[in-house]
Design a protein around this motif. Sequence first.
Motif, PDB file in Angstrom:
ATOM      1  N   GLU A 114       0.668  -0.656  -0.253  1.00  0.00           N
ATOM      2  CA  GLU A 114       0.136   0.388   0.097  1.00  0.00           C
ATOM      3  C   GLU A 114       0.918   1.044  -0.006  1.00  0.00           C
ATOM      4  N   SER A 115       2.046   0.933   0.364  1.00  0.00           N
ATOM      5  CA  SER A 115       3.025   2.316   0.421  1.00  0.00           C
ATOM      6  C   SER A 115       3.416   2.880  -0.628  1.00  0.00           C
ATOM      7  N   ARG A 169       7.697  12.860  -1.066  1.00  0.00           N
ATOM      8  CA  ARG A 169       9.027  11.594  -1.261  1.00  0.00           C
ATOM      9  C   ARG A 169       9.575  11.670  -2.563  1.00  0.00           C
TER      10      ARG A 169
END
Length: 395
Positions: A113-114, A247
Motif C-alpha cells: 500500500e505504501s 517523498r
Amino acid sequence: MRLAKKVNDALVAVVLAERRIDPYFRDRFDGLLQRPLVACVQHLINLRRQDERLGIAEERLLANEAEVTSGIIEQMSLFTRRTYPTGIAERAGNTKTYGIVRGEFTVLPDLPESLRCGVFREPGRTYPAWVRFAGPGPLTPPDIEDNGVLSIGIKLMGVEGEKLSDDEKMTQDFTGISAPTFTTPNIVENLKLQKRLVDGTPILYFLQPFDSHILDGLMQGLYARTHTNPLNVRYYSCVAYLFGPGRAIHYSVRPRTPEKTRMPRNPSANYLREAMVETLGRREVLFDFVIQFQTDPHRMPIENASVEWPERLSPFIPVATLRLPRQRFDSAAQLAFARNLSFNPWHCIADHRPLGNQNRARKTIYLELSKLRQSIGGEARIEPTGNETFDGGPV
C-alpha cells in the motif's frame, strides 16, 4: 582556439582507441575495480560540497536559473541549426536511435500500500509503452565511436490525469542513462559544456585547469564503456522525482536476465541496432523498474546530479516490470516514427513531478529543441496511442 581544438581531437582519438580494446578487458576491470574507484571519486566530490540544509524532497531555485536555462537553449539551438541546416534534424542529445520498440509496463501485483502512488496506484495494471534506446550524441557516427553512455526513454500511454506539460494528454515519460550520475552537476556547469560543444572542444570542459570538472568526468568514465547490446544495459534516472507528496526518488531500469551479447569481430556502423534485432527476434526481454527513496538530503541531493545516491542508505525497491515482447522494429517507417516522438520528464502527472534544477530546466529545453528539430525536418509532432502499426510487428 585552434590549439584547443587540436588538443580536444587528440584526446578524442585516445578515447576511440580505447573503445576498440575495451570489450577485451572491461568486464574484468569493472568486476574488480569499478565500485572501489566510484567510492573514491564520490568521496572526493562530497568533500567539495556544502550541506544545503534542505529537507526530504525539498528544492532550492538557483539565483539565475531562468537566464541559464535560456543560455542552454540558445547554445543547443545554435548547434542544431549549424549541424542540420536543412533536411532531417536529429536530437542534440541522446541522438542516435538504436530502436523504438513496443513494450508493456506492468505494476507489480503484490505492491504494498505504501508504494501505490501515481501510475503505480493500481497493482497489476499494464500500460502500453513505446521504448526508445539511443546513443549519447550529439552526432550519429558509427556505433563503435560513440556509445559509452546509452539512454532509454519510456513513454507510457493511457495514463489518466492532468499533465504538468500540456503538449501531451495521456502519457507518462521516464528517461535514463547508463550511468547513475549526470554529466554535469547542475545547469550552470551544463551551460559551460554546451558552449564547449558548440566550439568543438567538449573534452576540455572536464580538463579546464582553473574550472576543473575532472571528478565528474571520472564518474562518467567509470560507467562509459563499449556496449554490445542496449538490451543488456542498466539505466538510471540520475535526477530526482516526486513519488507522491513529500517523498523523492531516483529510479532505475535494470535487465532481469544476465545474458551478454558478444562483441562482433568487425562491428558495422549500426551493430547495436543489429544486436537488438537479433535478441528481440528470438526472445522477449524483461526489465525491472525499481525506485530508491531519498533518506538523507545531503548524501542524496536533489540539486546536484553528480552524486550517486548510496544504496546502503536506501536500497532499490522493485515496483513494476517492463516487458519487450518478441518483435521486428527496424523498418524505415518505425525509425522515422521515433523522430516524431518527444520524450520529456514533464510529460507526467503531479505525483511524479521532476525535481531539481536540471529537471526544471528540461521542461523548457526539451520542448523548445523538440519543436526546432521537427520544424527543420518538416515533421509533425505526435502523441502516440500505442495503436500505431508499421512494417513488421510481433514475431
